[in-house]
Design an enzyme around this catalytic site. Structure first.
Site, mmCIF file in Angstrom:
data_model
loop_
_atom_site.group_PDB
_atom_site.id
_atom_site.type_symbol
_atom_site.label_atom_id
_atom_site.label_comp_id
_atom_site.label_asym_id
_atom_site.label_seq_id
_atom_site.Cartn_x
_atom_site.Cartn_y
_atom_site.Cartn_z
ATOM 1 N N SER A 70 0.824 -1.212 0.000
ATOM 2 C CA SER A 70 0.000 0.000 0.000
ATOM 3 C C SER A 70 0.857 1.261 0.000
ATOM 4 O O SER A 70 2.017 1.249 0.415
ATOM 5 C CB SER A 70 -0.900 0.029 1.234
ATOM 6 O OG SER A 70 -1.650 -1.156 1.330
HETATM 7 N N1 SAH Z 1 -0.778 -5.143 3.906
HETATM 8 C C1 SAH Z 1 -0.034 -5.393 2.685
HETATM 9 C C2 SAH Z 1 -0.807 -5.021 1.446
HETATM 10 C C3 SAH Z 1 -1.838 -6.034 1.179
HETATM 11 S S1 SAH Z 1 -2.497 -6.126 -0.485
HETATM 12 C C4 SAH Z 1 1.307 -4.690 2.703
HETATM 13 O O1 SAH Z 1 1.605 -3.961 3.649
HETATM 14 O O2 SAH Z 1 2.109 -4.939 1.799
HETATM 15 C C5 SAH Z 1 -3.806 -7.243 -0.113
HETATM 16 C C6 SAH Z 1 -3.366 -8.667 0.164
HETATM 17 O O3 SAH Z 1 -4.508 -9.379 0.584
HETATM 18 C C7 SAH Z 1 -2.829 -9.386 -1.068
HETATM 19 O O4 SAH Z 1 -1.533 -9.880 -0.816
HETATM 20 C C8 SAH Z 1 -3.826 -10.519 -1.299
HETATM 21 O O5 SAH Z 1 -3.228 -11.719 -1.772
HETATM 22 C C9 SAH Z 1 -4.380 -10.695 0.103
HETATM 23 N N2 SAH Z 1 -5.708 -11.315 0.169
HETATM 24 C C10 SAH Z 1 -6.735 -11.197 -0.700
HETATM 25 N N3 SAH Z 1 -7.790 -11.932 -0.275
HETATM 26 C C11 SAH Z 1 -7.421 -12.518 0.889
HETATM 27 C C12 SAH Z 1 -8.063 -13.394 1.806
HETATM 28 N N4 SAH Z 1 -9.323 -13.826 1.615
HETATM 29 N N5 SAH Z 1 -7.383 -13.796 2.897
HETATM 30 C C13 SAH Z 1 -6.109 -13.379 3.120
HETATM 31 N N6 SAH Z 1 -5.437 -12.548 2.289
HETATM 32 C C14 SAH Z 1 -6.084 -12.126 1.183
#
Ligand code: SAH
Length: 232
Positions: A70
């Site tokens: 993000s």
């Molecule tokens: N917090 C992260 C950014 C996350 S982007 C950072 O600091 O880099 C969102 C993430 O959520 C992605 O990696 C995606 O694979 C994950 N995601 C999507 N659906 C999900 C689910 N149902 N359970 C767990 N993770 C999930």
């Protein structure tokens, strides 16, 4: 470490200081715990090598087809929304705030929470992404404060609950129904909710046994995906 490495490191430190000042403090995030964490964590270690030049840019960066690290401001905004200094020592039986993160991605948000003094539990659905986050957290020195789980974050992590804070870092129309039951009575939940294209970061806390919501800011997050296609 050779001269190139030293120069790179000094360069990244200068970029990080500028990021904190211009992108975060000047936009109104003044919580000293959050500012110190954003100044401390080497964000470039959480960005794929090919994109490191942009590590401190004012934007999200792709990690894979369904995953991003993000934008720094959004990480700071969501962390500040947890109001960690008020959460410390409340409801969880010790002085350490336990925080559940949904969507580990790069591990950067986990590292920021760890730098704020939290014990972090983070769930990611894609094994490859989670394993890279583990390596990033190790390289940056935060692995001890962070536990990672590969699975469907919509289910939370009941065995580790209750949490003083829950931070959802993937967007969904509604809050996954399993999460409020894992939040401590005095806890705070922060999540980007709403239809694709119209998500708003919301902050929820319990009042008279019900979650009360505050609307913070419009955002665009990658979607929280269902678990049934976990290997795609
Ligand atoms: N917090 C992260 C950014 C996350 S982007 C950072 O600091 O880099 C969102 C993430 O959520 C992605 O990696 C995606 O694979 C994950 N995601 C999507 N659906 C999900 C689910 N149902 N359970 C767990 N993770 C999930």
């Amino acid at each position: 470490m050779n001269a190139w490495h030293l120069r790179d490191r000094a360069n990244f430190e200068a970029q990080r200081a500028a990021m904190v000042e211009k992108q975060i403090r000047r936009r109104g995030i003044l919580d000293p715990i959050v500012l110190a964490a954003m100044a401390e964590v080497p964000r470039h270690l959480f960005v794929p090598l090919a994109k490191r030049t942009f590590a401190y840019a004012d934007r999200a960066l792709g990690l894979g087809p369904h995953s991003t690290i993000s934008q720094p401001y959004i990480v700071a905004r969501m962390t500040a929304a947890l109001d960690l200094s008020n959460l410390a020592g409340t409801g969880t039986g010790d002085h350490e705030v336990r925080v559940l993160e949904i969507g580990t991605g790069s591990g950067y948000q986990s590292a920021i929470l760890a730098a704020c003094g939290c014990r972090v539990f983070s769930v990611e659905r894609e094994a490859g992404i989670s394993n890279r986050a583990a390596a990033n957290l190790e390289a940056a020195g935060y692995a001890e404060s962070v536990e990672l789980l590969i699975g469907d974050g919509a289910l939370g992590w009941p065995e580790k609950s209750p949490f003083g804070g829950i931070l959802v870092t993937a967007g969904s129309p509604e809050l996954p129904p399993a999460l409020p039951g894992q939040l401590a009575a005095t806890g705070v939940l922060v999540a980007p909710l709403g239809p694709p294209g119209a998500q708003v970061i919301r902050r929820g806390h319990f009042a008279d046994g019900e979650l009360r919501w505050q609307y913070l800011e419009e955002v665009r997050f990658v979607p929280l995906r269902p678990d049934h296609d976990a290997d795609t």
